[in-house]
Design a protein around this motif. Structure first.
Motif, PDB file in Angstrom:
ATOM      1  N   VAL A   6       0.850  -1.183   0.000  1.00 58.49           N
ATOM      2  CA  VAL A   6       0.000   0.000   0.000  1.00 58.49           C
ATOM      3  C   VAL A   6       0.891   1.240   0.000  1.00 58.49           C
ATOM      4  O   VAL A   6       1.853   1.324   0.753  1.00 58.49           O
ATOM      5  N   PHE A   7       0.554   2.190  -0.870  1.00 56.77           N
ATOM      6  CA  PHE A   7       1.359   3.395  -1.041  1.00 56.77           C
ATOM      7  C   PHE A   7       0.467   4.620  -1.087  1.00 56.77           C
ATOM      8  O   PHE A   7      -0.718   4.530  -1.381  1.00 56.77           O
ATOM      9  N   THR A   8       1.044   5.775  -0.820  1.00 56.67           N
ATOM     10  CA  THR A   8       0.388   7.058  -0.997  1.00 56.67           C
ATOM     11  C   THR A   8       1.441   8.043  -1.481  1.00 56.67           C
ATOM     12  O   THR A   8       2.613   7.688  -1.621  1.00 56.67           O
ATOM     13  N   ARG A   9       1.037   9.252  -1.760  1.00 55.48           N
ATOM     14  CA  ARG A   9       1.965  10.305  -2.177  1.00 55.48           C
ATOM     15  C   ARG A   9       2.078  11.343  -1.063  1.00 55.48           C
ATOM     16  O   ARG A   9       1.069  11.738  -0.467  1.00 55.48           O
ATOM     17  N   CYS A  10       3.280  11.785  -0.790  1.00 48.57           N
ATOM     18  CA  CYS A  10       3.524  12.831   0.192  1.00 48.57           C
ATOM     19  C   CYS A  10       2.845  14.112  -0.296  1.00 48.57           C
ATOM     20  O   CYS A  10       3.064  14.520  -1.439  1.00 48.57           O
ATOM     21  N   PRO A  11       2.032  14.758   0.548  1.00 52.25           N
ATOM     22  CA  PRO A  11       1.369  15.991   0.126  1.00 52.25           C
ATOM     23  C   PRO A  11       2.341  17.154  -0.030  1.00 52.25           C
ATOM     24  O   PRO A  11       2.026  18.141  -0.685  1.00 52.25           O
ATOM     25  N   GLY A  12       3.541  17.037   0.537  1.00 45.42           N
ATOM     26  CA  GLY A  12       4.519  18.108   0.438  1.00 45.42           C
ATOM     27  C   GLY A  12       5.315  18.093  -0.847  1.00 45.42           C
ATOM     28  O   GLY A  12       5.440  19.107  -1.534  1.00 45.42           O
ATOM     29  N   CYS A  13       5.851  16.926  -1.202  1.00 48.56           N
ATOM     30  CA  CYS A  13       6.756  16.850  -2.354  1.00 48.56           C
ATOM     31  C   CYS A  13       6.296  15.890  -3.446  1.00 48.56           C
ATOM     32  O   CYS A  13       6.847  15.873  -4.528  1.00 48.56           O
ATOM     33  N   GLY A  14       5.301  15.048  -3.142  1.00 47.16           N
ATOM     34  CA  GLY A  14       4.789  14.118  -4.138  1.00 47.16           C
ATOM     35  C   GLY A  14       5.515  12.792  -4.192  1.00 47.16           C
ATOM     36  O   GLY A  14       5.166  11.934  -5.003  1.00 47.16           O
ATOM     37  N   ASP A  15       6.536  12.603  -3.343  1.00 53.01           N
ATOM     38  CA  ASP A  15       7.238  11.317  -3.326  1.00 53.01           C
ATOM     39  C   ASP A  15       6.304  10.191  -2.882  1.00 53.01           C
ATOM     40  O   ASP A  15       5.395  10.405  -2.083  1.00 53.01           O
ATOM     41  N   GLU A  16       6.557   9.001  -3.376  1.00 51.23           N
ATOM     42  CA  GLU A  16       5.791   7.823  -2.985  1.00 51.23           C
ATOM     43  C   GLU A  16       6.209   7.381  -1.587  1.00 51.23           C
ATOM     44  O   GLU A  16       7.389   7.356  -1.260  1.00 51.23           O
ATOM     45  N   VAL A  17       5.215   7.055  -0.758  1.00 46.65           N
ATOM     46  CA  VAL A  17       5.456   6.626   0.620  1.00 46.65           C
ATOM     47  C   VAL A  17       4.759   5.290   0.832  1.00 46.65           C
ATOM     48  O   VAL A  17       3.562   5.156   0.559  1.00 46.65           O
ATOM     49  N   SER A  18       5.501   4.300   1.321  1.00 45.50           N
ATOM     50  CA  SER A  18       4.927   2.999   1.661  1.00 45.50           C
ATOM     51  C   SER A  18       4.182   3.122   2.983  1.00 45.50           C
ATOM     52  O   SER A  18       4.671   3.754   3.922  1.00 45.50           O
ATOM     53  N   ILE A  19       2.995   2.501   3.069  1.00 43.12           N
ATOM     54  CA  ILE A  19       2.133   2.641   4.237  1.00 43.12           C
ATOM     55  C   ILE A  19       1.787   1.281   4.822  1.00 43.12           C
ATOM     56  O   ILE A  19       1.423   0.366   4.097  1.00 43.12           O
ATOM     57  N   ASP A  20       1.861   1.164   6.138  1.00 46.86           N
ATOM     58  CA  ASP A  20       1.322   0.012   6.867  1.00 46.86           C
ATOM     59  C   ASP A  20      -0.003   0.490   7.452  1.00 46.86           C
ATOM     60  O   ASP A  20      -0.030   1.266   8.413  1.00 46.86           O
ATOM     61  N   LEU A  21      -1.123   0.070   6.856  1.00 54.31           N
ATOM     62  CA  LEU A  21      -2.431   0.563   7.275  1.00 54.31           C
ATOM     63  C   LEU A  21      -2.756   0.230   8.724  1.00 54.31           C
ATOM     64  O   LEU A  21      -3.387   1.028   9.420  1.00 54.31           O
ATOM     65  N   VAL A  22      -2.330  -0.916   9.211  1.00 51.45           N
ATOM     66  CA  VAL A  22      -2.594  -1.286  10.606  1.00 51.45           C
ATOM     67  C   VAL A  22      -1.930  -0.282  11.536  1.00 51.45           C
ATOM     68  O   VAL A  22      -2.546   0.232  12.466  1.00 51.45           O
ATOM     69  N   GLU A  23      -0.672   0.015  11.271  1.00 51.52           N
ATOM     70  CA  GLU A  23       0.063   0.981  12.102  1.00 51.52           C
ATOM     71  C   GLU A  23      -0.547   2.380  11.984  1.00 51.52           C
ATOM     72  O   GLU A  23      -0.714   3.088  12.970  1.00 51.52           O
ATOM     73  N   LEU A  24      -0.889   2.775  10.769  1.00 54.62           N
ATOM     74  CA  LEU A  24      -1.417   4.110  10.517  1.00 54.62           C
ATOM     75  C   LEU A  24      -2.748   4.348  11.232  1.00 54.62           C
ATOM     76  O   LEU A  24      -2.980   5.418  11.780  1.00 54.62           O
ATOM     77  N   PHE A  25      -3.614   3.339  11.249  1.00 50.64           N
ATOM     78  CA  PHE A  25      -4.954   3.524  11.797  1.00 50.64           C
ATOM     79  C   PHE A  25      -5.154   2.902  13.171  1.00 50.64           C
ATOM     80  O   PHE A  25      -6.286   2.721  13.615  1.00 50.64           O
ATOM     81  N   CYS A  26      -4.094   2.582  13.870  1.00 53.98           N
ATOM     82  CA  CYS A  26      -4.220   1.925  15.176  1.00 53.98           C
ATOM     83  C   CYS A  26      -4.855   2.819  16.228  1.00 53.98           C
ATOM     84  O   CYS A  26      -5.336   2.319  17.253  1.00 53.98           O
ATOM     85  N   ASP A  27      -4.925   4.132  16.002  1.00 55.67           N
ATOM     86  CA  ASP A  27      -5.542   5.021  16.985  1.00 55.67           C
ATOM     87  C   ASP A  27      -7.067   4.937  16.984  1.00 55.67           C
ATOM     88  O   ASP A  27      -7.723   5.426  17.896  1.00 55.67           O
ATOM     89  N   GLY A  28      -7.645   4.310  15.958  1.00 56.58           N
ATOM     90  CA  GLY A  28      -9.085   4.149  15.889  1.00 56.58           C
ATOM     91  C   GLY A  28      -9.833   5.416  15.506  1.00 56.58           C
ATOM     92  O   GLY A  28     -11.057   5.417  15.447  1.00 56.58           O
ATOM     93  N   GLU A  29      -9.134   6.498  15.244  1.00 60.00           N
ATOM     94  CA  GLU A  29      -9.782   7.767  14.925  1.00 60.00           C
ATOM     95  C   GLU A  29      -9.530   8.233  13.498  1.00 60.00           C
ATOM     96  O   GLU A  29     -10.275   9.043  12.975  1.00 60.00           O
TER      97      GLU A  29
END
Length: 71
Positions: free
Chosen positions: A23-46
């Protein structure tokens, strides 16, 4: 925007199960590709998939530096 990236050839696009490695997204600052771990990203439940942006390491460092300097 998050996307799954699996290319078999220049002409074949495949739908694939989302994992912590594809899973990837683009950095809103520079547009570089960023690899994402969705479990880690959304672990706050919010957080939500559509309202979340992830910066690359360099842009994150710049933001932290700016925020630290303003205090």
């Amino acid at each position: 925007m998050f996307y799954v990236k699996e290319r078999l050839s220049d002409t074949v696009e495949v739908s694939i199960e989302i994992t912590d490695e594809n899973v990837f997204t683009r950095c809103p600052g520079c547009g570089d590709e960023v690899s994402i771990d969705l479990v880690e990203l959304f672990c706050d439940g919010e957080s939500d998939l559509y309202g979340t942006a992830v910066c690359c390491e360099e842009c994150s460092r710049k933001i932290r530096s700016r925020n630290h300097g303003s205090k």
